[in-house]
Design a protein around this motif. Structure first.
Motif, mmCIF file in Angstrom:
data_model
loop_
_atom_site.group_PDB
_atom_site.id
_atom_site.type_symbol
_atom_site.label_atom_id
_atom_site.label_comp_id
_atom_site.label_asym_id
_atom_site.label_seq_id
_atom_site.Cartn_x
_atom_site.Cartn_y
_atom_site.Cartn_z
ATOM 1 N N THR A 1 0.828 -1.194 0.000
ATOM 2 C CA THR A 1 0.000 0.000 0.000
ATOM 3 C C THR A 1 0.863 1.246 0.000
ATOM 4 O OG1 THR A 1 -1.661 -1.201 1.266
ATOM 5 C CG2 THR A 1 -1.865 1.191 1.210
ATOM 6 N N GLY A 2 1.964 1.204 0.749
ATOM 7 C CA GLY A 2 2.840 2.362 0.851
ATOM 8 C C GLY A 2 3.518 2.718 -0.446
ATOM 9 N N PHE A 3 3.985 1.706 -1.184
ATOM 10 C CA PHE A 3 4.760 1.980 -2.397
ATOM 11 C C PHE A 3 3.884 2.237 -3.625
ATOM 12 C CE2 PHE A 3 8.235 0.052 -0.004
ATOM 13 C CZ PHE A 3 9.262 0.925 -0.309
ATOM 14 N N PHE A 4 2.707 1.635 -3.684
ATOM 15 C CA PHE A 4 1.943 1.651 -4.921
ATOM 16 C C PHE A 4 0.572 2.294 -4.787
ATOM 17 C CE2 PHE A 4 4.534 -2.329 -4.943
ATOM 18 C CZ PHE A 4 5.492 -1.876 -5.830
ATOM 19 N N GLY A 5 0.281 2.911 -3.664
ATOM 20 C CA GLY A 5 -1.070 3.406 -3.437
ATOM 21 C C GLY A 5 -1.439 4.648 -4.205
ATOM 22 N N GLY A 6 -0.465 5.393 -4.741
ATOM 23 C CA GLY A 6 -0.809 6.636 -5.441
ATOM 24 C C GLY A 6 -1.499 7.583 -4.482
ATOM 25 N N GLU A 7 -2.706 8.083 -4.905
ATOM 26 C CA GLU A 7 -3.449 8.987 -4.048
ATOM 27 C C GLU A 7 -3.837 8.338 -2.727
ATOM 28 O OE1 GLU A 7 -5.060 10.491 -8.138
ATOM 29 O OE2 GLU A 7 -4.252 8.622 -7.379
ATOM 30 N N GLY A 8 -3.898 6.998 -2.709
ATOM 31 C CA GLY A 8 -4.366 6.306 -1.526
ATOM 32 C C GLY A 8 -3.293 5.958 -0.517
ATOM 33 N N LEU A 56 -21.183 -4.981 3.164
ATOM 34 C CA LEU A 56 -21.517 -5.973 4.168
ATOM 35 C C LEU A 56 -20.238 -6.627 4.677
ATOM 36 C CD1 LEU A 56 -24.564 -7.645 2.359
ATOM 37 C CD2 LEU A 56 -24.625 -5.937 4.197
ATOM 38 N N PRO A 57 -20.294 -7.320 5.811
ATOM 39 C CA PRO A 57 -19.089 -8.008 6.312
ATOM 40 C C PRO A 57 -18.525 -8.969 5.274
ATOM 41 C CG PRO A 57 -20.767 -7.942 8.015
ATOM 42 C CD PRO A 57 -21.414 -7.406 6.773
ATOM 43 N N GLY A 58 -17.253 -8.804 4.941
ATOM 44 C CA GLY A 58 -16.597 -9.648 3.964
ATOM 45 C C GLY A 58 -16.813 -9.246 2.519
ATOM 46 N N GLU A 59 -17.709 -8.317 2.255
ATOM 47 C CA GLU A 59 -17.953 -7.874 0.879
ATOM 48 C C GLU A 59 -16.770 -7.046 0.387
ATOM 49 O OE1 GLU A 59 -21.361 -5.542 -1.787
ATOM 50 O OE2 GLU A 59 -21.480 -5.571 0.407
ATOM 51 N N THR A 60 -16.325 -7.320 -0.835
ATOM 52 C CA THR A 60 -15.126 -6.685 -1.387
ATOM 53 C C THR A 60 -15.475 -5.857 -2.618
ATOM 54 O OG1 THR A 60 -13.727 -8.493 -0.597
ATOM 55 C CG2 THR A 60 -12.820 -7.100 -2.330
ATOM 56 N N LEU A 61 -14.811 -4.710 -2.729
ATOM 57 C CA LEU A 61 -14.990 -3.828 -3.876
ATOM 58 C C LEU A 61 -13.614 -3.393 -4.356
ATOM 59 C CD1 LEU A 61 -17.194 -2.324 -5.565
ATOM 60 C CD2 LEU A 61 -16.903 -0.408 -3.982
ATOM 61 N N LYS A 62 -13.377 -3.466 -5.678
ATOM 62 C CA LYS A 62 -12.121 -3.029 -6.270
ATOM 63 C C LYS A 62 -12.329 -1.676 -6.931
ATOM 64 C CE LYS A 62 -10.506 -7.761 -7.043
ATOM 65 N NZ LYS A 62 -10.027 -8.752 -8.038
ATOM 66 N N ILE A 63 -11.475 -0.712 -6.595
ATOM 67 C CA ILE A 63 -11.664 0.677 -7.007
ATOM 68 C C ILE A 63 -10.356 1.226 -7.559
ATOM 69 C CG2 ILE A 63 -12.456 2.968 -6.257
ATOM 70 C CD1 ILE A 63 -13.636 1.621 -3.776
ATOM 71 N N ASP A 64 -10.433 2.041 -8.591
ATOM 72 C CA ASP A 64 -9.262 2.783 -9.043
ATOM 73 C C ASP A 64 -8.727 3.601 -7.868
ATOM 74 O OD1 ASP A 64 -7.823 4.070 -11.656
ATOM 75 O OD2 ASP A 64 -8.239 5.607 -10.146
ATOM 76 N N THR A 65 -7.406 3.591 -7.673
ATOM 77 C CA THR A 65 -6.838 4.238 -6.492
ATOM 78 C C THR A 65 -7.209 5.716 -6.380
ATOM 79 O OG1 THR A 65 -4.774 4.586 -7.709
ATOM 80 C CG2 THR A 65 -4.902 2.657 -6.275
ATOM 81 N N GLY A 66 -7.354 6.404 -7.519
ATOM 82 C CA GLY A 66 -7.707 7.810 -7.472
ATOM 83 C C GLY A 66 -9.176 8.064 -7.200
ATOM 84 N N CYS A 67 -10.022 7.052 -7.409
ATOM 85 C CA CYS A 67 -11.468 7.220 -7.246
ATOM 86 C C CYS A 67 -11.940 6.977 -5.818
ATOM 87 C CB CYS A 67 -12.224 6.288 -8.194
ATOM 88 S SG CYS A 67 -12.064 6.748 -9.940
ATOM 89 N N LEU A 68 -11.097 6.386 -4.997
ATOM 90 C CA LEU A 68 -11.465 6.167 -3.602
ATOM 91 C C LEU A 68 -11.361 7.479 -2.831
ATOM 92 C CD1 LEU A 68 -12.164 4.266 -1.258
ATOM 93 C CD2 LEU A 68 -9.714 3.828 -0.992
ATOM 94 N N VAL A 69 -12.492 7.939 -2.290
ATOM 95 C CA VAL A 69 -12.525 9.216 -1.577
ATOM 96 C C VAL A 69 -12.351 9.024 -0.081
ATOM 97 C CG1 VAL A 69 -13.907 11.261 -1.043
ATOM 98 C CG2 VAL A 69 -14.019 10.233 -3.313
ATOM 99 N N ALA A 70 -13.170 8.158 0.502
ATOM 100 C CA ALA A 70 -13.157 8.009 1.956
ATOM 101 C C ALA A 70 -13.793 6.686 2.350
ATOM 102 C CB ALA A 70 -13.897 9.177 2.620
ATOM 103 N N MET A 71 -13.587 6.317 3.602
ATOM 104 C CA MET A 71 -14.166 5.090 4.145
ATOM 105 C C MET A 71 -14.210 5.192 5.655
ATOM 106 S SD MET A 71 -10.866 2.727 3.255
ATOM 107 C CE MET A 71 -9.214 3.374 3.574
ATOM 108 N N THR A 72 -15.122 4.436 6.256
ATOM 109 C CA THR A 72 -15.200 4.393 7.706
ATOM 110 C C THR A 72 -14.096 3.495 8.253
ATOM 111 O OG1 THR A 72 -16.873 2.649 7.494
ATOM 112 C CG2 THR A 72 -17.659 4.900 7.811
ATOM 113 N N LYS A 73 -13.866 3.584 9.560
ATOM 114 C CA LYS A 73 -12.683 2.946 10.154
ATOM 115 C C LYS A 73 -12.735 1.424 10.123
ATOM 116 C CE LYS A 73 -14.388 3.137 14.939
ATOM 117 N NZ LYS A 73 -14.086 3.617 16.306
ATOM 118 N N GLY A 74 -13.906 0.829 9.954
ATOM 119 C CA GLY A 74 -14.003 -0.622 9.945
ATOM 120 C C GLY A 74 -13.672 -1.264 8.618
#
Length: 262
Positions: free
Chosen positions: A137-144, A170-188
Motif C-alpha cells: 500500500t505504501g509503495f503503490f497506493g498513489g493517491e491512496g 456488508l461483512p466480507g464484501e469486497t470492492l475493487k476501485i481505481d486508487t484515485g477514485c477512492l474518496v473516503a471510508m469508515t474505520k471498519g
C-alpha cells in the motif's frame, strides 16, 4: 472530545459551497484558501496545526508535522462568531464535484479520506494522518498511500470530483476501485493495494498497474472524476507551444500567422 454543534446548508449542484451557521462563540476550522464569504463579526485566526487546542508546543508541532506529511499547509484557519446573534461563513469546493457532509458521531468517531478531500469541519474535529501498515500500500497506493483521518464527534465536510457514490459494504464484501477514485471510508473498512494481475492488462489497458481493494463492513465513498484524471486530460488537450489552439477551425494556423506567431 466535544466538537461545536454547527448547522449547515449546501448550495449549488456541480460547483457547491457549504454555508455554516455559527452561534455566538462557536467556531469552524478550514483549509487555507477554502473561504468563500462570511458575515460581519466573524473573527478568523490562522493557527499552527489542525486548529485544536493542545497543551504545550510539542503537541502543536506534532499536529503541524502530520499535515506537512500529507502535503497540506502547516496552518489552518479558525472562524469564530464573536457577535451576539447567529452568523454564517461559507466555504467553496476547489473544482467541480460534490461536498460530502459527514457526522463523525454516526461513523464511529473516525473517517479516513484522501489527503486533499478535507474541506472544513466544526471546531473539535481532529485532522491527522492515517498510515497503511502494508508495504504494498505504501509503495503503490498513489493517491491512496498517505490518507487523512478525521476524528471526533462533530460535522466534517469533504470534497470530491464528479459524481459521488456512497456504498455500504456488508461483512466480507469486497470492492475493487481505481486508487484515485477512492474518496473516503469508515474505520471498519479494510484497505489494500493490489496488482491488476495480468501484464498485458497492466501495460495496455489504460487503467494503471494497481487498484484499491476495500473489504467491509463499513461505508465507502467513491468519486467518478478524480482531480488527477481531470488535470491529465486538460494537460493533454493544452497546446504544447505558445499561441492559441485552433480547435474545430481550419483557420487555426492562419490565425496564429496573423497574430505574429512563428
Amino acid at each position: 472530545m466535544n466538537a461545536h454543534e454547527i448547522e449547515y446548508q449546501l448550495h449549488g449542484d456541480d460547483m457547491q459551497f457549504v454555508e455554516i451557521e455559527l452561534d455566538p462563540g462557536e467556531s469552524a476550522i478550514a483549509e487555507a484558501g477554502a473561504l468563500m464569504m462570511m458575515d460581519e463579526d466573524i473573527d478568523l485566526e490562522t493557527v499552527f496545526g489542525d486548529g485544536n487546542e493542545r497543551t504545550g508546543f510539542f503537541g502543536k508541532l506534532v499536529g503541524a508535522g502530520k499535515r506537512l506529511i500529507t502535503g497540506e499547509s502547516l496552518f489552518m484557519t479558525v472562524f469564530t462568531n464573536r457577535g451576539m446573534g447567529k452568523k454564517h461563513v461559507s466555504f467553496a469546493a476547489p473544482y467541480p464535484g460534490k461536498i460530502i457532509p459527514v457526522d463523525l458521531s454516526e461513523m464511529g468517531g473516525k473517517v479516513i479520506c484522501q489527503k486533499d478531500a478535507f474541506l472544513c469541519a466544526a471546531k473539535g474535529v481532529s485532522v491527522g494522518v492515517d498510515f497503511q501498515k502494508k508495504l504494498g500500500t505504501g509503495f503503490f497506493g498513489g493517491e491512496g498511500f498517505i490518507m487523512q483521518k478525521l476524528e471526533g464527534d462533530g460535522l466534517a465536510f469533504m470534497h470530491a470530483g464528479g459524481t459521488i457514490h456512497k456504498r455500504e459494504l456488508l461483512p466480507g464484501e469486497t470492492l475493487k476501485i481505481d486508487t484515485g477514485c477512492l474518496v473516503a471510508m469508515t474505520k471498519g473498512v479494510e484497505y489494500n493495494i493490489e496488482f491488476v494481475g495480468k501484464v498485458k492488462t497492466a501495460f495496455f489497458g489504460g487503467e494503471g498497474l494497481f487498484f484499491a481493494t476495500v473489504r467491509g463492513p463499513g461505508t465507502v465513498w467513491v468519486q467518478s472524476l478524480p482531480f488527477s484524471r481531470l488535470a491529465d486530460r486538460i494537460f493533454a488537450a493544452a497546446p504544447q507551444r505558445g499561441g492559441r489552439v485552433g480547435e474545430g477551425s481550419i483557420l487555426g494556423g492562419i490565425g496564429d500567422w496573423f497574430d505574429g506567431d512563428d
